[in-house]
Enzyme design. Structure first.
Site, mmCIF file in Angstrom:
data_model
loop_
_atom_site.group_PDB
_atom_site.id
_atom_site.type_symbol
_atom_site.label_atom_id
_atom_site.label_comp_id
_atom_site.label_asym_id
_atom_site.label_seq_id
_atom_site.Cartn_x
_atom_site.Cartn_y
_atom_site.Cartn_z
ATOM 1 N N TYR A 175 64.970 51.170 17.915
ATOM 2 C CA TYR A 175 63.595 50.909 18.343
ATOM 3 C C TYR A 175 63.566 49.942 19.504
ATOM 4 C CZ TYR A 175 63.609 46.246 16.179
ATOM 5 O OH TYR A 175 63.881 44.940 15.881
ATOM 6 N N GLU A 177 71.529 33.805 16.273
ATOM 7 C CA GLU A 177 70.180 33.954 16.848
ATOM 8 C C GLU A 177 69.158 33.743 15.752
ATOM 9 O OE1 GLU A 177 69.880 38.041 18.339
ATOM 10 O OE2 GLU A 177 71.125 38.726 16.689
HETATM 11 N N1 PLP Z 1 67.457 39.144 18.567
HETATM 12 C C1 PLP Z 1 66.963 39.912 17.591
HETATM 13 C C2 PLP Z 1 67.719 40.016 16.303
HETATM 14 C C3 PLP Z 1 65.763 40.607 17.754
HETATM 15 O O1 PLP Z 1 65.282 41.376 16.767
HETATM 16 C C4 PLP Z 1 65.052 40.459 18.975
HETATM 17 C C5 PLP Z 1 63.787 41.159 19.202
HETATM 18 O O2 PLP Z 1 63.300 41.896 18.383
HETATM 19 C C6 PLP Z 1 65.587 39.633 19.969
HETATM 20 C C7 PLP Z 1 66.801 38.991 19.740
HETATM 21 C C8 PLP Z 1 64.875 39.433 21.281
HETATM 22 O O3 PLP Z 1 64.955 40.585 22.060
HETATM 23 P P1 PLP Z 1 63.847 40.900 23.179
HETATM 24 O O4 PLP Z 1 63.819 39.726 24.082
HETATM 25 O O5 PLP Z 1 64.362 42.120 23.854
HETATM 26 O O6 PLP Z 1 62.563 41.100 22.453
#
Ligand code: PLP
Length: 288
Positions: A33, A182
């Site tokens: 997704y 993260e």
């Molecule tokens: N890390 C994880 C596990 C995520 O689910 C997301 C976003 O859903 C992100 C980092 C950040 O990604 P983005 O900046 O593309 O939204």
């Protein structure tokens, strides 16, 4: 105003959107997704999001449900039909509907669902001086391919639930070596006392956020000192600032970790500069 969803070729009222009980996304989380922010009616960083979708699909040997250009048309239609000015578009591709067997089904078209959500507060940046998020640290129990944006998000849900039960807003996940990977659905950043901006380097251990990449570009353009490396919860406690990044939160300060205040417990100077940089980027017309 009723929400409109796109489900496998049809636009329909959101509440009527449904998938088959043998959809592999439902049974195996065999699906990927993306979440793209919409600001002033424009899709922010659409191309990098589509590039990452392409990578996720290719890592799982899954077919595009539509040609990339047709997908862009559907995304715009969903924005338009929902009169979406500020919010997000969510799109999910699954390996499709097939009898429940672990191996991939032959000749099965992948399926596509696209939805939209209004988030009016995205119109305004967070006010400087705002308190920010409190987080707790928890062991990262996710699988070893976190670089692929799949809907296998149960470990993230468990961590978020524990955070909420602990009275905080999120969890920063920690790997077996003791380093922060993260947040549950965002990338983690700190600013050291020396003013160095630090976020974990790219590997299979984290999702390479599109917002993370955009912030790195903004930071570099501003001449900030940036280091991509892993950091420990102790370093977070000693940091001057901390924040998360994601498509829907942009740059959001983290002002407390495991009960300890970070910096002066307010949004930091550099976080503010980067948030402003994000808004400046998003306010410039996005190329079609
Ligand atoms: N890390 C994880 C596990 C995520 O689910 C997301 C976003 O859903 C992100 C980092 C950040 O990604 P983005 O900046 O593309 O939204």
């Amino acid at each position: 105003m009723s929400r409109i969803a796109y489900v496998n070729g049809s636009y329909m009222p959101h509440r009527e959107g449904a998938v088959h009980i043998e959809d592999r996304g439902y049974q195996f989380a065999d699906s990927v997704y993306e979440v793209v922010t919409v600001l002033h009616g424009s899709l922010i960083d659409e191309e990098p999001h589509l590039d990452r979708l392409e990578r996720s699909l290719s890592e799982l040997d899954m077919a595009w449900p539509l040609h990339r250009n047709a997908m862009k048309v559907v995304l715009r239609q969903v924005v338009r039909r929902n009169h979406l000015k500020y919010g997000i578009v969510y799109f999910q591709v699954t390996r499709g509907v097939a009898p429940r067997n672990f191996e991939f089904p032959a000749n099965t078209p992948s399926s596509l669902v696209v939805t939209a959500k209004h988030i009016p507060k995205l119109a305004k940046p967070i006010a400087p001086g705002s308190k920010g998020l409190s987080v707790i640290t928890l062991p990262d129990i996710r699988w070893k391919r976190r670089d692929i944006k799949t809907t296998g998000l149960l470990a993230g849900c468990l961590a978020k639930q524990k955070a909420v039960e602990a009275g905080v807003q999120d969890a920063w996940l920690v790997d077996e070596a003791g380093y922060v990977t993260e947040g549950t659905s965002n990338n983690a950043w700190i600013v050291t006392r020396d003013g160095e901006l630090i976020t974990r380097d790219i590997s299979n251990d984290i999702l390479n956020g599109i917002t993370r990449r955009r912030i790195l570009k903004i930071a570099q353009a501003q001449g900030l000192k940036v280091v991509e490396r892993a950091f420990t919860p102790d370093e977070v406690k000693q940091a001057r600032e901390a924040f998360i990044s994601s498509a829907s939160s942009f740059v959001k300060p983290v002002t407390e970790i495991d009960g300890k205040a970070i910096g002066n417990a307010q949004m930091g100077e550099l976080s503010e500069v980067l948030l402003k940089g994000m808004y400046d980027f998003m306010e410039t017309p996005q190329s079609e």
